[in-house]
Write a protein that holds these residues in place. Structure first.
Motif, PDB file in Angstrom:
ATOM      1  N   THR A  75      -4.181  80.141  26.385  1.00 54.78           N
ATOM      2  CA  THR A  75      -2.829  80.654  26.201  1.00 54.78           C
ATOM      3  C   THR A  75      -2.879  82.137  25.858  1.00 54.78           C
ATOM      4  N   LEU A 124      -1.254  69.431  31.958  1.00 54.80           N
ATOM      5  CA  LEU A 124      -2.490  70.218  31.898  1.00 54.80           C
ATOM      6  C   LEU A 124      -3.711  69.347  32.165  1.00 54.80           C
ATOM      7  N   GLN A 136      -6.386  70.355  35.106  1.00 54.05           N
ATOM      8  CA  GLN A 136      -7.771  70.703  34.786  1.00 54.05           C
ATOM      9  C   GLN A 136      -8.759  70.056  35.743  1.00 54.05           C
ATOM     10  N   THR A 147      -8.391  75.850  29.775  1.00 58.23           N
ATOM     11  CA  THR A 147      -7.056  76.415  29.589  1.00 58.23           C
ATOM     12  C   THR A 147      -7.058  77.439  28.461  1.00 58.23           C
ATOM     13  N   CYS A 198      -3.672  73.759  24.418  1.00 56.01           N
ATOM     14  CA  CYS A 198      -4.772  74.415  25.145  1.00 56.01           C
ATOM     15  C   CYS A 198      -6.050  74.487  24.312  1.00 56.01           C
TER      16      CYS A 198
END
Length: 297
Positions: free
Chosen positions: A130, A228, A232, A128, A258
């Motif tokens: 951002t 998240l 993932q 992840t 993240c």
């Protein structure tokens, strides 16, 4: 900027990327036939001209006026497993240059950013990232959308999340009709089936912002991490668009979940002192600043 790697890629820069993976072995003729661009009788005429003049099938088809350059480019995109849209298609916003102009200098710069991120961040542990900007109008949402496209063109299972629950934009860029999205998932009003696959790019999916809520900070704070973790397991690359940092604390909270952030700044607009303060604020949350992308669009 001291410890982090600086990715200083102006969107009019140039970098070569020549790694191509061929998946589809269908012939040019078969692809044009399946797409309804030519008929069987057309194909026979094309083959006759091709043999007579020693031409490529596509060149012969164009010589006869049966197909356009866009038709040929679309067929080539299937042959080389490199999806993109032609000028005659309006599936998504024309602002997404990675979809419509894959050979442009802007997209070469996007690939350079992608390459740096693949080398320095994305792996089995880090999935992840951002994207953060100081204010609106710095190109953050466009950068997130275009990066998501070039990651998907590499064959990475890519998810773009619009976590700007205040003034979302990704649903507009990708012309999505769904009214549900991230806010609805976090509030328990919907599940992850609201994620939308983009048909033109089989490895690209979008989780739009959804309903604009009255409590975006609270929603993100209490539910994003769990969401998240589940995502993932399904995707290789997850890019998250955020509200501008000067507007709210949302971006810092998202980045902390993240672990990594990419700063997006605009040429002749973002002040270095403000950028330094933003970098320090993100690092205080435990997020690693991977670098800075300088945009001029």
């Amino acid at each position: 900027m001291q410890a982090e790697t600086i990715i200083n890629s102006k969107m009019n820069g140039k970098m070569s990327s020549k790694i191509t993976k061929i998946q589809n072995t269908a012939s040019m003729g078969a692809l044009l036939l399946d797409a309804g661009k030519i008929s069987v009788r057309d194909a026979e005429r094309i083959i006759a001209l091709q043999k007579q003049n020693g031409m490529l099938f596509g060149d012969a088809a164009k010589e006869l006026g049966l197909v356009t350059d866009d038709d040929i480019q679309k067929a080539l995109s299937y042959q080389f497993d490199f999806p993109f849209l032609t000028g005659s298609e309006e599936n998504i916003s024309r602002e997404l240059v990675a979809a419509y102009e894959p050979m442009s200098m802007q997209v070469e710069a996007l690939r350079a950013v992608r390459g740096q991120l693949m080398l320095r961040w994305f792996d089995d542990i880090h999935k992840t990232l951002t994207l953060v900007s100081l204010s609106r109008g710095e190109g953050r949402s466009l950068m997130a959308a275009n990066l998501a496209i070039v990651f998907s063109q590499l064959g990475e299972r890519t998810l773009l999340i619009d976590a700007d629950l205040r003034q979302p934009r990704q649903h507009t860029l990708f012309k999505l009709q769904s009214i549900y999205g991230l806010s609805d998932v976090l509030a328990g009003r919907a599940d992850l089936t609201v994620i939308t696959r983009i048909p033109a790019f089989r490895d690209l999916s979008i989780l739009p912002a959804g309903t604009v809520p009255p409590n975006p900070v609270e929603l993100i704070s209490r539910g994003l991490k769990t969401c998240l973790q589940e995502l993932q397991t399904q995707f290789d690359v997850i890019l998250i668009d955020t509200p501008p940092a000067e507007q709210a604390i949302d971006a810092q909270i998202i980045a902390s979940n993240c672990g990594g952030a990419l700063l997006v700044v605009r040429q002749h607009k973002t002040r270095m002192n403000d950028l330094q303060l933003l970098k320090e604020a993100l690092q205080d949350t435990g997020s690693q600043c991977l670098g800075v992308v300088l945009t001029d669009f």
